[in-house]
Write a protein that holds these residues in place. Structure first.
Motif, PDB file in Angstrom:
ATOM      1  N   ILE A   3     -16.265 -13.938   8.369  1.00 57.28           N
ATOM      2  CA  ILE A   3     -16.299 -14.495   7.018  1.00 57.28           C
ATOM      3  C   ILE A   3     -16.997 -15.843   7.082  1.00 57.28           C
ATOM      4  CG2 ILE A   3     -14.912 -15.383   5.103  1.00 57.28           C
ATOM      5  CD1 ILE A   3     -12.651 -13.490   6.085  1.00 57.28           C
ATOM      6  N   THR A  45     -12.397   5.250  -2.138  1.00 54.52           N
ATOM      7  CA  THR A  45     -11.658   3.999  -1.969  1.00 54.52           C
ATOM      8  C   THR A  45     -10.988   4.029  -0.603  1.00 54.52           C
ATOM      9  OG1 THR A  45      -9.570   4.823  -2.866  1.00 54.52           O
ATOM     10  CG2 THR A  45     -11.135   3.873  -4.428  1.00 54.52           C
ATOM     11  N   SER A  47     -13.419  -0.196  -2.756  1.00 54.20           N
ATOM     12  CA  SER A  47     -14.050   1.026  -3.259  1.00 54.20           C
ATOM     13  C   SER A  47     -15.529   0.939  -2.937  1.00 54.20           C
ATOM     14  CB  SER A  47     -13.858   1.154  -4.774  1.00 54.20           C
ATOM     15  OG  SER A  47     -12.491   1.250  -5.085  1.00 54.20           O
ATOM     16  N   ASP A  81      -7.718   2.503   1.266  1.00 55.24           N
ATOM     17  CA  ASP A  81      -6.446   1.873   0.925  1.00 55.24           C
ATOM     18  C   ASP A  81      -5.471   2.185   2.048  1.00 55.24           C
ATOM     19  OD1 ASP A  81      -4.255   0.810  -0.223  1.00 55.24           O
ATOM     20  OD2 ASP A  81      -4.059   2.299  -1.810  1.00 55.24           O
ATOM     21  N   ASP A  82      -5.521   1.373   3.104  1.00 55.06           N
ATOM     22  CA  ASP A  82      -4.692   1.674   4.263  1.00 55.06           C
ATOM     23  C   ASP A  82      -3.554   0.664   4.388  1.00 55.06           C
ATOM     24  OD1 ASP A  82      -5.723  -0.639   5.441  1.00 55.06           O
ATOM     25  OD2 ASP A  82      -7.378   0.473   6.359  1.00 55.06           O
ATOM     26  N   ASN A  83      -2.731   0.857   5.368  1.00 58.50           N
ATOM     27  CA  ASN A  83      -1.577  -0.021   5.581  1.00 58.50           C
ATOM     28  C   ASN A  83      -1.892  -1.183   6.512  1.00 58.50           C
ATOM     29  OD1 ASN A  83       0.864   0.748   4.169  1.00 58.50           O
ATOM     30  ND2 ASN A  83       0.680   2.709   5.210  1.00 58.50           N
ATOM     31  N   ARG A  84      -3.129  -1.260   6.972  1.00 56.31           N
ATOM     32  CA  ARG A  84      -3.465  -2.298   7.942  1.00 56.31           C
ATOM     33  C   ARG A  84      -3.616  -3.652   7.250  1.00 56.31           C
ATOM     34  NH1 ARG A  84      -8.076   1.667   9.556  1.00 56.31           N
ATOM     35  NH2 ARG A  84      -6.950   3.157  10.846  1.00 56.31           N
ATOM     36  N   GLU A  85      -3.003  -4.644   7.833  1.00 56.72           N
ATOM     37  CA  GLU A  85      -3.090  -5.986   7.273  1.00 56.72           C
ATOM     38  C   GLU A  85      -4.432  -6.623   7.582  1.00 56.72           C
ATOM     39  OE1 GLU A  85      -1.873  -8.894   4.914  1.00 56.72           O
ATOM     40  OE2 GLU A  85      -0.733  -7.082   5.348  1.00 56.72           O
ATOM     41  N   ARG A 119     -13.970  -8.963  12.054  1.00 55.07           N
ATOM     42  CA  ARG A 119     -14.286  -9.387  10.695  1.00 55.07           C
ATOM     43  C   ARG A 119     -14.867 -10.788  10.747  1.00 55.07           C
ATOM     44  NH1 ARG A 119     -10.372  -9.583   5.410  1.00 55.07           N
ATOM     45  NH2 ARG A 119     -12.031 -10.080   3.946  1.00 55.07           N
ATOM     46  N   MET A 124     -12.333 -12.818  13.007  1.00 63.08           N
ATOM     47  CA  MET A 124     -11.046 -12.181  13.346  1.00 63.08           C
ATOM     48  C   MET A 124     -11.317 -10.982  14.253  1.00 63.08           C
ATOM     49  SD  MET A 124      -9.523 -12.172   9.461  1.00 63.08           S
ATOM     50  CE  MET A 124      -8.014 -11.355   9.887  1.00 63.08           C
ATOM     51  N   ASP A 160     -19.206 -11.718   4.264  1.00 65.44           N
ATOM     52  CA  ASP A 160     -17.907 -11.122   4.597  1.00 65.44           C
ATOM     53  C   ASP A 160     -18.210  -9.741   5.157  1.00 65.44           C
ATOM     54  OD1 ASP A 160     -15.370 -10.122   4.830  1.00 65.44           O
ATOM     55  OD2 ASP A 160     -14.742 -10.605   2.788  1.00 65.44           O
ATOM     56  N   THR A 194      -7.467  -5.228   7.797  1.00 63.65           N
ATOM     57  CA  THR A 194      -8.686  -4.676   7.212  1.00 63.65           C
ATOM     58  C   THR A 194      -8.640  -4.884   5.706  1.00 63.65           C
ATOM     59  OG1 THR A 194      -7.687  -2.485   6.959  1.00 63.65           O
ATOM     60  CG2 THR A 194      -8.932  -2.903   8.985  1.00 63.65           C
ATOM     61  N   ARG A 195      -9.791  -4.779   5.110  1.00 63.30           N
ATOM     62  CA  ARG A 195      -9.877  -5.030   3.678  1.00 63.30           C
ATOM     63  C   ARG A 195      -9.983  -3.706   2.930  1.00 63.30           C
ATOM     64  NH1 ARG A 195     -14.116  -9.211   0.688  1.00 63.30           N
ATOM     65  NH2 ARG A 195     -13.764  -8.445  -1.423  1.00 63.30           N
ATOM     66  N   ASP A 196      -9.222  -3.586   1.857  1.00 58.70           N
ATOM     67  CA  ASP A 196      -9.303  -2.382   1.031  1.00 58.70           C
ATOM     68  C   ASP A 196     -10.438  -2.539   0.019  1.00 58.70           C
ATOM     69  OD1 ASP A 196      -7.114  -1.528   2.406  1.00 58.70           O
ATOM     70  OD2 ASP A 196      -5.687  -2.121   0.858  1.00 58.70           O
ATOM     71  N   ASP A 200       0.848  -1.190   0.000  1.00 59.83           N
ATOM     72  CA  ASP A 200       0.000   0.000   0.000  1.00 59.83           C
ATOM     73  C   ASP A 200       0.877   1.232   0.000  1.00 59.83           C
ATOM     74  OD1 ASP A 200      -2.557  -1.215   0.232  1.00 59.83           O
ATOM     75  OD2 ASP A 200      -1.950  -1.811   2.239  1.00 59.83           O
TER      76      ASP A 200
END
Lengths: 203, 429
Positions: free
Chosen positions: B281, B156, B168, B158-162, B279, B308, B244, B164-166, B124
């Motif tokens: 799923i 959109t 739009s 678009d973060d650096n967190r592993e 999260r 999660m 999800d 969370t989901r990116d 990212d």
């Protein structure tokens, strides 16, 4: 996790598409106007600022706003890097219809006045502004004049930072403060800036 | 650089000397605030966002802070302050002259990044102001009444967190300013993810912001996103759940003295953002055995679900320096840590892992416009260099990952009354 969503952000493209023309920076400054100097007893160098600065549209707009316009003059010896300077603040008092001016010169000498008209203000503006004292026969100087909106230098945070640094003993001793002062005392976007490079002979 | 340093030092030195002799700093009693040139923007919203109140006294430092705050609003290009005489002697009317942006807005970051092996780099790059979550947005905004604003657009994340989901999403929302006269604001968004999420449904997002000072804001967010419908689907004759969903609760404190919301050239930005995320799923795996001439195929469907729970914190710090009226440099760091616990059906513990990232970045920009023209936007050339390190690992060593990437980019950025557009390219090692 077997459920890795497609990440956004980085995309790969063909190298041929990656050609980006990136122009070299062109340093720019406002067109300098005539600056004259006086050498006073004790090797004091004083500058007479151009009257046309007060007539500049943006400067005039700030002057008529009822809020302070601050003029910071920085003089740096291009050889020794010694730093000195002065500051002028001008505010038009809407109720008394007078110009409140304050001048602080390199040796902390301060002068405050109430000036009745713009014509008188222009006359006061032309009085020499004492920038530095030197015993050298020549003084290669770079003079920067920055016009700021508001009386930004009055801010409490600037005072605190200076206090934390142990104070500044002389006008030329401020380099240690650079990191702490960047972007704080100059929080306001300058209205105008001017630069002159001069070589003074003091003999 | 020289000019700003000289100016800063001289101003500070002379401030100190003047402070000792200075009489009381003048204060201005503001009997009324008047917003001029407001066509679409609500004047009341401008006043609320300035945090100034009629009937109070303010110093020039207060007014300067308020002007800086207004100049950071995304719907204003500039805000200039001046005084007029009030009704009674010693009282003033504060005049705020604004230049608005247009109701259609966009923030688009179009910087494709090349990689050394021509593979997509799973990285990212949220190097927008404050590591903000969005790298693209466009839409319309309308001011409604004195205190409201509606918006409709595409964003959109678009973060650096592993964890969370990116995505739009299409978003429709409403913002109410000056809630209960406190200068706080709240936004309610309804959003529907798009692109690769065909069964997504509308989900809510609520953001409440409290400006605790002209430069500090606390923002609390509840953000729910449903990428898949909770309805059961027919999987080879077996009805299974396919969902999800993600829920985030975060509280962000920010200290911001920058001079522009999208293309800053001076000022400081700090932010700290604790995050709690959940999260869920639900999906299925299937196994098939081809049938023969007289044997029907066999399909086995195994439904599963994962939950999660994550707790983390993101940090960001950056400083922009103006070298002169056209040139500016920036340096900053970002970082984040999270603890993630994964559970299966029946909440059985599957894995626990840590996820961290940190980023060091620097950049230089040069304006193609002079100071006067910059009042109407900006047109800059930018060069950035960015190092990113991301890693994480399961505590029982079932898996781990590490990523180090250096990224350089060059771009042209244009801010106008329509929006902000970055066009350029980069390279990642």
């Amino acid at each position: 996790m077997g459920d890795v969503p497609p990440r956004r952000g980085v995309r790969v493209v063909r190298p041929a598409l990656a050609v980006v023309l990136f122009l070299l920076p062109l340093l720019a400054s406002a067109q300098p106007q005539r600056l004259t100097f006086q050498v006073q007893p004790g090797g004091v160098v004083a500058a007479v600022l151009p009257a046309s600065i007060l007539s500049d549209t943006d400067v005039r707009k700030q002057l008529s706003s009822g809020l302070t316009a601050t003029f910071v003059v920085a003089a740096r010896n291009r050889v020794t890097q010694d730093l000195s300077g002065a500051r002028i603040e001008i505010r038009y008092d809407l109720w008394d219809e007078v110009w409140l001016v304050r001048k602080i010169e390199f040796d902390r000498k301060q002068e405050q006045q109430r000036i009745a008209s713009f014509e008188a203000l222009e006359k006061w503006w032309k009085t020499p502004l004492r920038l530095l004292a030197t015993g050298a026969p020549r003084a290669p100087l770079q003079i920067d004049l920055t016009v700021l909106p508001f009386s930004a230098a009055e801010r409490e945070d600037a005072r605190q930072w200076i206090s934390k640094s142990g104070g500044v003993g002389t006008a030329g001793g401020g380099t240690g403060l650079v990191d702490a002062l960047i972007g704080t005392t100059i929080a306001a976007k300058p209205i105008m800036s001017y630069r002159w490079s001069v070589e003074l002979s003091l003999k | 650089m020289t000019r700003i340093l000289l100016t800063a030092v001289i101003a500070a030195v002379l401030t100190l000397s003047a402070a000792a002799q200075d009489p009381v700093e003048p204060k201005f009693f503001i009997e009324r605030v008047e917003v001029r040139n407001a066509k679409r923007v609500s004047p009341d919203v401008v006043i609320y966002e300035s945090r100034l109140r009629e009937g109070n006294e303010y110093t020039e430092a207060d007014l300067s802070d308020a002007a800086a705050r207004l100049n950071r609003l995304p719907f204003l290009l500039s805000a200039e302050f001046s005084l007029d005489k009030g009704v009674e002697r010693g009282q003033y009317v504060l005049v705020i002259s604004i230049k608005e942006t247009r109701p259609f807005f966009f923030v688009i970051d179009a910087r494709p990044i090349l990689s050394s092996n021509n593979n997509i780099v799973d990285l990212d790059y949220t190097d927008r102001l404050g590591g903000a979550d969005n790298n693209a947005a466009l839409g319309f905004r309308w001011f409604v009444g004195r205190r409201g604003m509606t918006h409709l657009g595409l964003i959109t994340r678009d973060d650096n967190r592993e964890y969370t989901r990116d995505y739009s999403a299409l978003v429709a929302g409403y913002t109410q300013y000056d809630i209960f006269g406190t200068r706080a604001f709240a936004t309610i968004n309804l959003k529907r993810p798009i692109g690769g999420v065909s069964t997504a449904v509308v989900s809510p997002q609520v953001v409440a912001g409290i400006p605790v000072s002209p430069n500090q804001t606390v923002t609390v967010t509840y953000d729910e996103t449903r990428f898949g419908s909770p309805d059961e689907v027919d999987a080879f004759g077996t009805m299974v759940e396919e969902r999800d969903e993600e829920r985030l609760v975060s509280a962000r404190w920010s200290y911001n003295t920058t001079n522009d919301p999208f293309v800053p050239t001076t000022g400081t930005l700090f932010s700290v953002t604790p995050v709690v995320a959940w999260r869920d799923i639900a999906d299925y795996n299937y196994y098939g055995v081809a049938g023969g001439p007289n044997v029907p195929p066999v399909v086995r469907v195994d439904a599963y679900s994962l939950h999660m729970n994550s707790r983390g914190v993101d940090l960001s710090a950056a400083h922009w320096y103006e070298l002169n009226e056209r040139d500016s440099v920036v340096g900053g760091v970002e970082g984040g840590w999270a603890d993630v616990i994964v559970r299966s059906n029946n909440l059985r513990h599957l894995a626990s892992y840590d996820s961290t990232y940190w980023v060091v970045h620097g950049g230089y920009s040069h304006s193609l416009w002079d100071r006067n023209r910059q009042k109407h936007g900006d047109s800059r050339l930018e060069a950035t260099l960015r190092y990113t390190n991301r890693n994480g690992g399961e505590r029982r060593q079932f898996f781990s990952y590490q990523q180090d990437v250096i990224q350089a980019s060059a771009s042209w950025v244009r801010r106008s009354s329509w929006g902000t557009f970055r066009l350029g390219a980069g390279y990642a090692w």
